[in-house]
Enzyme design. Structure first.
Site, short mmCIF file in Angstrom:
data_model
loop_
_atom_site.label_atom_id
_atom_site.label_comp_id
_atom_site.label_asym_id
_atom_site.label_seq_id
_atom_site.Cartn_x
_atom_site.Cartn_y
_atom_site.Cartn_z
N GLY A 46 0.83 -1.20 0.00
CA GLY A 46 0.00 0.00 0.00
C GLY A 46 0.86 1.24 0.00
N GLN A 51 3.23 9.93 0.83
CA GLN A 51 4.52 9.23 0.98
C GLN A 51 5.48 9.51 -0.18
OE1 GLN A 51 2.42 5.31 2.02
NE2 GLN A 51 4.35 5.15 3.14
N CYS A 113 5.68 -0.16 7.18
CA CYS A 113 5.35 0.99 6.35
C CYS A 113 6.58 1.38 5.55
CB CYS A 113 4.92 2.15 7.25
SG CYS A 113 4.50 3.63 6.35
N LEU A 114 6.38 1.70 4.27
CA LEU A 114 7.52 2.08 3.42
C LEU A 114 8.18 3.37 3.92
CD1 LEU A 114 6.07 1.22 -0.11
CD2 LEU A 114 7.69 -0.11 1.26
N HIS A 155 -4.63 1.65 7.59
CA HIS A 155 -3.25 2.13 7.70
C HIS A 155 -3.01 3.27 6.70
CE1 HIS A 155 1.30 1.36 7.84
NE2 HIS A 155 1.15 2.14 6.79
N GLU A 156 -3.45 3.06 5.44
CA GLU A 156 -3.23 4.07 4.39
C GLU A 156 -4.07 5.33 4.65
OE1 GLU A 156 -0.73 3.63 2.63
OE2 GLU A 156 -0.53 1.49 3.01
N HIS A 159 -2.41 7.80 6.84
CA HIS A 159 -1.43 8.67 6.17
C HIS A 159 -2.07 9.98 5.70
CE1 HIS A 159 2.25 6.33 6.07
NE2 HIS A 159 1.62 5.27 5.60
#
Ligand code: NI
Length: 188
Positions: A46, A51, A113-114, A155-156, A159
């Site tokens: 994701g 990001q 997470c990236l 989660h996304e 952000h």
């Protein structure tokens, strides 16, 4: 298409609240294509636009990115050997997503997470949520989502509000995660 640099914590841009998308144009399609390419390259399941430094309410998710290391599955229906792709891509785009009606039932998942590389921690979230969103053409969708997709979508969504998964941890655990990240960055 291009692979975009991913912003990492504690970059203050990750705390920004993303703005709604109003134009469903070629620029939006190009952004989404770049986000998929960036996510598959990382690899991750994701990615939120913030990001990659774009404060817009755009998420891309694919729970089944192709795994280049996976063994191909041999198959033998007609006497010949075929090699099937081990996984099929299932790209999903969520524009201006809104979540509601969270279930009382919770699911714990070890999240990463990236933007917080190499850190994983258990986060508890509602197992099911109602999601409303728009697609690339601006069409509206409304679905009850569960399982890993529900976890990933929540989660996304965070952000878009400037929240990272480590913000769900205790102050102590968050401090430890950030210290580990800083140490890894210094070593790199
Ligand atoms: Ni993330």
């Amino acid at each position: 298409m291009a692979i975009l640099p991913i912003i990492e914590a504690p970059d203050p841009r990750l705390k920004q609240i993303s703005a709604p998308v109003t134009a469903f144009d070629d620029a939006l399609k190009a952004l989404v294509a770049d986000m998929f390419e960036t996510m598959y390259d990382a690899p991750g399941i994701g990615l939120a636009a913030i990001q990659v430094g774009v404060a817009k309410r755009v998420l891309v998710i694919d729970l089944q990115p192709d795994d280049p290391d996976a063994e191909p599955v041999p198959c033998n229906h007609d006497g010949h050997h075929h090699h099937h792709q081990p996984t099929l891509k299932e790209p999903r785009v969520f524009i201006n997503p809104v979540l509601s009606d969270p279930s009382d039932e919770l699911t714990v998942y070890s999240e990463g997470c990236l933007s917080v590389p190499d850190i994983y921690a258990d986060v508890e979230r509602p197992s099911r949520v109602r999601a409303q969103w728009q697609d690339l053409d601006g069409n509206h969708h409304d679905e009850v989502i569960e399982g890993l997709l529900a976890t990933c979508l929540q989660h996304e969504m965070d952000h878009l509000e400037g929240i990272l998964f480590i913000d769900h941890l205790s102050r102590l655990k968050r401090g430890m995660a950030l210290k580990k990240l800083e140490k890894a960055r210094r070593a790199a």
